[in-house]
Design a protein around this motif. Structure first.
Motif: not given
Length: 678
Positions: A589, A592-593, A612-613, A617-618, A622, A626, A630, A635, A643
């Motif tokens: 994950r 991927k981000f 991204i969301e 991805m999540t 994930g 994320l 953040k 991010l 982002y």
């Protein structure tokens, strides 16, 4: 410069004489007549490349546009109106170190070149690049640079977006910062004027001109509505406008208007072409068949396309005729002998009358069992010179929303067609991955996502498909911005003498095949780095014996059992190590981000929020990853849409870089960071 028209720019800039030569070499032309009809598309100085350079003084000018926008038409018209020589690299000898200088000498034009009384408009850079190695193409551009320096009259090169970007970089290495002029799309009013001008060449002195113009306006408005993800681009293509003109010419214009306004026929490019096929079928009513029912069973749109495919693909047989009397068979065979060669989709020879109709025919050929293999090889060999309309016919309506099926052998063809519509500053990416936690037969499927982002729009077009890992996922000879993760998949790159891989590329599969003789690895245009990562359980390099050519600071990493043997030795790495399942998922994950922030038209370190969301991805760990990114400020959500990634924070807080993520080289510091998300 704002007025880059033939009258105000090209004629003063190409102030040459109409020099005559009786010994022009192959591919060199003196244009004796203009294009009819001809209407200039908007031309502007690109703000993506060399916006500060001066088109009024540079010894070389570059003219760029996506596929089928009208580069060749413009080049020929400029040649006609100025007297410059037109050089078509699509039909000339393969390019090399002396293509321009040697051609001038052999054509008896070199003294005029030295005197500044002639110049060349060089068209077909894409076709030229496909036929030769990168070294030969660079030698050709070097010849152009050497022979053009110091001249007041410029040499002008025409090509698609990718070829022009490559040429611009090569010229810069030779000390020439060439201005790039970009052909735009016809806006609504100009598009309708263009289509009407084309219609007047088909139906001059029509008593229904006002009604025909209304039909054109209506068709183009509906086309823009159907293809709003591309804005005015789609309905601003010259081949599309020609097709609309032919549709109106083939119809009762008032009846056409009434039908469209009543919603009787959705106005799509496929619908416009289908209407022409229906009109062609009407010719059956003129034949004196003994069996009158044949008029409802013969020459269907599908049969017409299959007969055209058989004409264009020599190894494909004509479709079988249904049972009928000998007399009716003779009548129909005689009619076909005239109808098929003169079909509006053909040019009277062994080619098609427009890129739009070629795309429809190619799509039919790809889906015909008798021709699909030959058609696929033809399309894959096109590389970056793919037909920009093929995807419009191939992709079913609603594919932007639905998970439509796409055979693995056609993934690269559809992706290349969509990329052929990119302008300077646009970007597109391909993602193919297997469903996570798949069981049983799901383990043999894969999800396909193609994302297109326009430099002048905040809208993202995303196409989603399902495919399978049991076939061969063919990418073609030109591969750019691709991420593939399929445990059971077989990926093939090629065919062609040379395959070009443009970063970022990450391919992890069961089997990887390269059918080319040489491989060139490059960074994204305008960039100074990038990563190409290739991992497979088995590898077949075919005829590759020479070292991969790596340019522009790209990192090439290869991982397969024989990667430590020639010619891959210096690029080999160890396979991705196995870790605890939860940590392994978190690393995937995290990767991927990070790699999502690549080659983006809004800036290299920004990515749209929706990307991204996205649930892709999540899912799993994930969202936790994320949230941690953040929380640590790696991010940052800059607005409701974008982002931003902080590369310094990424390195200092996770111990990882973009290259580390692409090549799966995670150290203990990165693992410790992600353990916090678990």
């Amino acid at each position: 410069m704002s007025d880059l028209t033939i009258t105000n720019f090209w004629k003063p800039r190409l102030n040459v004489a109409r020099v005559r030569s009786n010994s022009l070499v192959r591919g060199w032309f003196q244009e004796e007549s203009g294009c009819k009809p001809f209407m200039e598309a908007p031309l502007s100085l690109s703000d993506e490349l060399s916006a500060e350079s001066d088109p009024a003084r540079s010894p070389v000018l570059l003219v760029s546009a996506p596929g089928a926008v009208g580069k060749s038409t413009l080049a020929r018209q400029i040649a006609f109106e100025t007297g410059a020589i037109y050089l078509d690299l699509a039909v000339s000898d393969a390019v090399g170190a002396n293509t321009l200088s040697g051609g001038l000498a052999r054509s008896g034009l070199f003294p005029h070149w030295q005197a500044g009384t002639t110049t060349a408009l060089v068209d077909g850079l894409d076709e030229a690049r496909l036929r030769v190695t990168q070294e030969a193409f660079e030698a050709f551009i070097g010849d152009v640079a050497a022979i053009s320096k110091g001249r007041s009259v410029p040499t002008v090169l025409f090509g698609r977006t990718g070829a022009i970007q490559d040429t611009w970089l090569i010229l810069a290495e030779h000390g020439i910062e060439a201005p790039v002029l970009e052909i735009g799309y016809y806006q609504a009013q100009a598009a309708a004027d263009f289509a009407e001008a084309r219609l007047r060449t088909i139906r001059p002195n029509s008593p229904f001109e006002t009604t025909e113009r209304k039909a054109i306006d209506l068709l183009l408005a509906r086309l823009r509505e159907q293809t709003n993800s591309d804005g005015d681009r789609f309905a601003g293509y010259a081949p599309v406008l020609n097709t609309v003109a032919e549709r109106v010419a083939d119809a009762n214009p008032q009846g056409l208007i009434a039908n469209v306004e009543a919603g009787g026929q959705p106005v799509t490019l496929e619908g416009v072409a289908s209407a022409i096929l229906d009109r062609e079928r009407g010719k059956l009513n003129t034949l004196p068949f003994e069996d009158k029912s044949l008029s409802t069973r013969l020459y269907s749109p599908e049969e017409q396309l299959d007969r055209i495919v058989a004409r264009l693909y020599p190894n494909v047989p004509d479709p079988l005729m249904p049972p009928m009397s000998p007399k009716d068979a003779q009548i129909y065979s005689s009619a076909l002998a005239t109808w098929v060669p003169d079909h509006p989709f053909l040019d009277g020879g062994n080619g098609t009358s427009s890129a739009v109709f070629e795309a429809l025919i190619s799509t039919r050929a790809l889906k015909n069992p008798a021709s699909k293999g030959e058609a696929a090889q033809k399309e894959l060999r096109r590389g970056a010179a793919a037909n920009p309309f093929l995807a419009e016919f191939y992709v079913p309506s609603g594919a932007d929303r639905d998970n439509s099926y796409l055979p693995p052998e056609h993934v690269g063809i559809v992706y290349a067609s969509l990329r052929a519509r990119l302008s300077l500053g646009d970007s597109a990416s391909l993602l193919v991955e297997e469903p996570e936690d798949a069981v049983d037969e799901e383990a043999l499927t894969a999800e396909v996502e193609i994302t297109i982002e326009r430099h002048d729009s905040d809208r993202i077009r995303t196409l989603n498909f399902s495919t399978e890992q049991t076939g061969v996922l063919r990418l073609g000879a030109y591969v750019e911005d691709v991420e593939i993760t399929t445990t059971n998949g077989h990926v093939e790159i090629g065919p062609g003498a040379e395959s070009m891989l443009v970063a970022p590329i990450s391919i992890q599969c069961n089997r990887l095949t390269m059918t080319a003789e040489r491989v060139v690895i490059e960074c994204p245009r305008g960039s100074s780095g990038g990563v190409v990562y290739l991992e497979a359980n088995s590898f077949d390099g075919g005829e590759i014996t020479s070292l991969p050519i790596v340019r522009g600071g790209v990192t090439l990493t290869c991982s397969w059992p024989t990667a430590r043997s020639h010619p891959w030795t210096s690029f080999a790495s160890n396979p991705t190590p196995k870790r605890a399942p939860k940590l392994d998922e978190a690393l995937r994950r995290f990767r991927k981000f990070v790699i999502a922030f690549r080659s983006h038209s809004k800036g290299n370190l920004r990515r749209f929020k929706d990307k991204i969301e996205h649930a892709r991805m999540t899912k799993g760990t994930g969202q936790a990853v994320l949230d941690l990114l953040k929380q640590e400020g790696i991010l940052t959500l800059m607005s409701d849409e974008m982002y931003e990634l902080d590369p310094d924070g990424l390195g200092s807080k996770t111990g990882a870089t973009y290259a580390d993520c692409m090549t799966w080289q995670f150290n203990p510091e990165t693992e410790a960071f992600l353990t916090r998300a678990l």
